[in-house]
Scaffold this motif. Sequence first.
Motif, PDB file in Angstrom:
ATOM      1  N   ILE A  82       1.031  -1.513  -0.407  1.00 38.45           N
ATOM      2  CA  ILE A  82      -0.022  -0.542   0.271  1.00 38.45           C
ATOM      3  C   ILE A  82       0.476   1.212   0.208  1.00 38.45           C
ATOM      4  CG2 ILE A  82      -0.437   0.290   2.769  1.00 38.45           C
ATOM      5  CD1 ILE A  82      -3.538   0.458  -0.012  1.00 38.45           C
ATOM      6  N   THR A  83       0.235   2.110  -0.500  1.00 42.56           N
ATOM      7  CA  THR A  83       0.887   3.893  -0.085  1.00 42.56           C
ATOM      8  C   THR A  83       0.301   3.922  -0.063  1.00 42.56           C
ATOM      9  OG1 THR A  83       2.322   3.299  -3.156  1.00 42.56           O
ATOM     10  CG2 THR A  83       1.993   5.567  -1.926  1.00 42.56           C
ATOM     11  N   THR A  84       0.882   5.100   1.560  1.00 39.16           N
ATOM     12  CA  THR A  84       0.384   5.262   1.917  1.00 39.16           C
ATOM     13  C   THR A  84      -0.865   7.140   1.998  1.00 39.16           C
ATOM     14  OG1 THR A  84       1.781   7.143   3.179  1.00 39.16           O
ATOM     15  CG2 THR A  84       1.108   4.320   4.141  1.00 39.16           C
ATOM     16  N   ILE A  85      -1.623   7.428   2.069  1.00 33.78           N
ATOM     17  CA  ILE A  85      -2.193   8.447   2.082  1.00 33.78           C
ATOM     18  C   ILE A  85      -1.597   9.976   3.017  1.00 33.78           C
ATOM     19  CG2 ILE A  85      -4.610   8.619   1.262  1.00 33.78           C
ATOM     20  CD1 ILE A  85      -6.101   9.397   4.205  1.00 33.78           C
ATOM     21  N   LEU A 139      -0.945  -5.411  10.176  1.00 31.43           N
ATOM     22  CA  LEU A 139      -1.377  -6.744  10.442  1.00 31.43           C
ATOM     23  C   LEU A 139      -3.052  -6.488   9.471  1.00 31.43           C
ATOM     24  CD1 LEU A 139      -2.167  -8.267  12.849  1.00 31.43           C
ATOM     25  CD2 LEU A 139      -3.143  -6.329  13.955  1.00 31.43           C
ATOM     26  N   GLU A 140      -3.067  -5.416   9.031  1.00 27.02           N
ATOM     27  CA  GLU A 140      -3.783  -5.252   7.747  1.00 27.02           C
ATOM     28  C   GLU A 140      -3.900  -5.843   7.001  1.00 27.02           C
ATOM     29  OE1 GLU A 140      -7.366  -4.267   5.646  1.00 27.02           O
ATOM     30  OE2 GLU A 140      -7.105  -3.930   7.320  1.00 27.02           O
ATOM     31  N   LEU A 141      -2.141  -5.657   6.142  1.00 32.83           N
ATOM     32  CA  LEU A 141      -1.960  -6.153   5.015  1.00 32.83           C
ATOM     33  C   LEU A 141      -2.129  -7.677   4.960  1.00 32.83           C
ATOM     34  CD1 LEU A 141       0.784  -3.924   3.763  1.00 32.83           C
ATOM     35  CD2 LEU A 141      -1.260  -3.944   3.139  1.00 32.83           C
ATOM     36  N   GLN A 149      -3.760  -9.759   6.788  1.00 35.57           N
ATOM     37  CA  GLN A 149      -4.772 -10.113   6.491  1.00 35.57           C
ATOM     38  C   GLN A 149      -5.452 -10.962   5.291  1.00 35.57           C
ATOM     39  OE1 GLN A 149      -6.886 -10.811   9.953  1.00 35.57           O
ATOM     40  NE2 GLN A 149      -4.839  -9.788  10.172  1.00 35.57           N
ATOM     41  N   ASP A 150      -5.310  -9.971   4.091  1.00 33.70           N
ATOM     42  CA  ASP A 150      -5.448 -10.436   2.635  1.00 33.70           C
ATOM     43  C   ASP A 150      -4.222 -11.782   2.633  1.00 33.70           C
ATOM     44  OD1 ASP A 150      -7.159  -8.810   2.497  1.00 33.70           O
ATOM     45  OD2 ASP A 150      -6.062  -6.858   1.521  1.00 33.70           O
ATOM     46  N   ILE A 151      -3.370 -10.697   2.626  1.00 30.90           N
ATOM     47  CA  ILE A 151      -2.088 -12.668   2.095  1.00 30.90           C
ATOM     48  C   ILE A 151      -2.017 -13.966   3.179  1.00 30.90           C
ATOM     49  CG2 ILE A 151       0.123 -13.215   2.875  1.00 30.90           C
ATOM     50  CD1 ILE A 151       0.762  -9.865   2.815  1.00 30.90           C
ATOM     51  N   GLY A 152      -2.739 -13.878   3.491  1.00 31.86           N
ATOM     52  CA  GLY A 152      -3.342 -14.936   5.110  1.00 31.86           C
ATOM     53  C   GLY A 152      -4.122 -16.029   3.992  1.00 31.86           C
ATOM     54  N   HIS A 153      -5.480 -14.485   4.139  1.00 26.79           N
ATOM     55  CA  HIS A 153      -6.307 -15.304   3.000  1.00 26.79           C
ATOM     56  C   HIS A 153      -6.386 -16.189   1.572  1.00 26.79           C
ATOM     57  CE1 HIS A 153     -10.240 -16.027   0.795  1.00 26.79           C
ATOM     58  NE2 HIS A 153     -10.112 -14.428  -0.378  1.00 26.79           N
ATOM     59  N   LYS A 154      -5.212 -15.522   1.301  1.00 25.74           N
ATOM     60  CA  LYS A 154      -4.786 -15.705  -0.219  1.00 25.74           C
ATOM     61  C   LYS A 154      -3.799 -17.395   0.091  1.00 25.74           C
ATOM     62  CE  LYS A 154      -3.875 -11.058  -2.586  1.00 25.74           C
ATOM     63  NZ  LYS A 154      -3.269  -9.583  -2.814  1.00 25.74           N
ATOM     64  N   VAL A 192       4.903   0.492   2.328  1.00 22.55           N
ATOM     65  CA  VAL A 192       5.444  -1.122   2.842  1.00 22.55           C
ATOM     66  C   VAL A 192       4.507  -1.692   1.336  1.00 22.55           C
ATOM     67  CG1 VAL A 192       5.791   0.332   4.809  1.00 22.55           C
ATOM     68  CG2 VAL A 192       3.072  -0.762   4.251  1.00 22.55           C
ATOM     69  N   THR A 193       5.308  -2.925   1.737  1.00 18.63           N
ATOM     70  CA  THR A 193       4.549  -4.313   0.879  1.00 18.63           C
ATOM     71  C   THR A 193       4.953  -5.672   1.778  1.00 18.63           C
ATOM     72  OG1 THR A 193       4.623  -3.280  -0.756  1.00 18.63           O
ATOM     73  CG2 THR A 193       4.713  -5.633  -1.006  1.00 18.63           C
TER      74      THR A 193
END
Length: 175
Positions: free
Chosen positions: A16-19, A33-35, A37-42, A102-103
């Motif tokens: 994500i590129t932050t605002i 932690l937010e990022l 969540q999607d990685i665990g799902h994938k 961050v990635t």
Amino acid sequence: MNADFVSPVKSVGHGITTIEDFENDEQVWSVFLELTQDIGHKLRVHKKCADGVAIHIRDNTLFSKQWQAALDMPTQSPMLIAKAAFALFEKRYDWRNPIRSVTIQAINLVPQDTPRQVDLFMNIEKIEKAERLDQCIETIRQRFGKNSIRNGILFQNLRMPSEKPEITMPTGVLC
């Protein structure tokens, strides 16, 4: 060449590129932690486990650095991946400049049914309990939506763009 060939999944990541720039560890932890969540799902969708984690950090001068580390054992757990990524971040990033993007990547993927080598000092019951909890959370999210269960820290301002950005048309009409 075989038209039915499907390339194997080699890594799973999200960035994500932050605002607004990040200025401290707490802001970075929340986004990690937010990022994850999607990685665990994938990882669950592809039936893979991560045996390593990689992070890519870009500061507000657009200078980029990448680091990676092995995990203690293969996992699909968003929390374990986030903790490993954050430990790597704390060890390596020196805060010369605020962070712009961050990635996180789950790397060195193995099939989820691959036997795991357990360390003598690992609490395998605790690990299995956490895996069952992660699976229950995944099931609830599949049924009721991605945001039906979230960590409390993720309800604060994460400085991330919204998932549905507001678009203003040249006529001034909102979409």
